[in-house]
Design an enzyme around this catalytic site. Structure first.
Site, PDB file in Angstrom:
ATOM      1  N   ASP A  34     -16.129  29.400  29.213  1.00 63.09           N
ATOM      2  CA  ASP A  34     -15.235  28.446  29.864  1.00 63.09           C
ATOM      3  C   ASP A  34     -15.822  28.016  31.208  1.00 63.09           C
ATOM      4  O   ASP A  34     -16.133  28.865  32.057  1.00 63.09           O
ATOM      5  CB  ASP A  34     -13.861  29.074  30.087  1.00 63.09           C
ATOM      6  CG  ASP A  34     -13.108  29.281  28.785  1.00 63.09           C
ATOM      7  OD1 ASP A  34     -13.171  28.392  27.919  1.00 63.09           O
ATOM      8  OD2 ASP A  34     -12.452  30.321  28.626  1.00 63.09           O
ATOM      9  N   ASP A 168      -7.262  27.611  20.752  1.00 59.62           N
ATOM     10  CA  ASP A 168      -7.684  28.334  21.943  1.00 59.62           C
ATOM     11  C   ASP A 168      -6.486  28.569  22.850  1.00 59.62           C
ATOM     12  O   ASP A 168      -5.853  27.621  23.305  1.00 59.62           O
ATOM     13  CB  ASP A 168      -8.744  27.512  22.680  1.00 59.62           C
ATOM     14  CG  ASP A 168      -9.335  28.231  23.882  1.00 59.62           C
ATOM     15  OD1 ASP A 168      -8.824  29.303  24.258  1.00 59.62           O
ATOM     16  OD2 ASP A 168     -10.313  27.710  24.451  1.00 59.62           O
TER      17      ASP A 168
END
Length: 213
Positions: A34, A168
Site C-alpha cells: 500500500d 480489499d
C-alpha cells in the site's frame, strides 16, 4: 494466476516493511504494498524504493492510494510491479491514466471506494486488467468489513466476465468465505495476517478456509 489470498502491507516504517517481507518470503507468491501520499488519504507510507529487490521474491501488486497516480507508474515499473492499482476517485481523467499505464509492463487495475458506483468504471472496463473493490474506506487498517460491496462483483462481471476482481479491507476468517462465494478472484488481507502473532500461520488458515476442492 493470482493467488487467492494476497498479504497486504501497510506501513510507514521501512524497517517494518523489510521485516514483513522477510517473514513472508517463501510463504507467499504475491504481496500487495500500500502506497499512501497523505493527500488522497490522510496517512503516508513507505516509499516504493524501500522495496529494494523484493521483485525477485514476490509478484508485487502496488495499491496506489495517491493523487495523480500516473506520476508513480514509472517508479512502480522500475521496482518490478506485476500489477498496479490506482483509485478512480483520485483522478478526473480515468481514460488518460489507463492509457499512460500502457507504456509499462505491469497490468493495470482500478480501485473503487465503498461509496463509488460501478457505473463510474463502466466506460473504461475493457481497458482494465483488474478491479479492486474496497470493502473499507481506504487509508487505515483494522476497519470493519462492508458486506454491501460484494454486490458490485455481479455488476462488474456483467460488464466484463473475465476481468480479475479483488476485495480489499476488513477481510478475516469470519467473512473470507463470503468474499469468494460472491465471486471474487482474490482477497487482499492486511490486519488479519500481518497483525497476527504468527502471520504465516494466519495466512495458511485463511487459505485452508477458501481451498477449492
Amino acid at each position: 494466476m493470482t493467488q487467492r489470498i494476497i498479504p497486504a502491507i501497510l506501513t510507514g516504517d521501512p524497517a517494518e516493511l523489510k521485516e514483513k517481507l522477510t517473514l513472508l518470503k517463501d510463504h507467499a507468491n504475491w504481496v500487495q504494498i500500500d502506497i499512501m501520499d497523505g493527500k488522497f488519504v490522510p496517512n503516508t507510507s513507505v516509499s516504493l524504493f524501500e522495496l529494494g529487490e523484493a521483485y525477485k521474491y514476490f509478484n508485487l501488486e502496488f495499491h496506489l492510494m495517491v493523487e495523480e497516480p500516473e506520476k508513480y507508474f514509472k517508479d512502480c515499473d522500475e521496482m518490478g510491479a506485476k500489477r498496479v492499482i490506482f483509485h478512480c476517485e483520485a483522478t478526473g481523467d480515468l481514460k488518460g491514466v489507463i492509457e499512460k499505464s500502457r507504456q509499462y509492463q505491469f497490468h493495470i487495475g482500478a480501485a473503487l471506494n465503498p461509496a463509488t458506483p460501478v457505473s463510474k468504471l463502466a466506460p473504461y472496463i475493457e481497458k482494465l486488467d483488474a478491479v479492486l473493490l474496497m470493502s473499507v474506506n481506504p487509508g487505515f487498517q483494522a476497519q470493519e468489513f462492508i458486506p454491501d460491496v460484494l454486490k458490485k462483483i455481479v455488476e462488474i462481471r456483467r460488464l466484463k466476465p473475465d476481468i480479475l476482481i479483488g476485495l480489499d479491507g476488513g477481510i478475516n476468517a469470519g467473512n473470507i468465505k463470503e468474499v469468494f462465494e460472491a465471486g471474487a478472484d482474490y482477497a487482499s488481507v492486511g490486519s488479519a495476517i500481518m497483525k497476527s502473532s504468527d502471520p504465516v500461520a494466519a495466512l495458511r488458515r485463511l487459505e485452508e478456509l477458501v481451498k477449492v476442492s
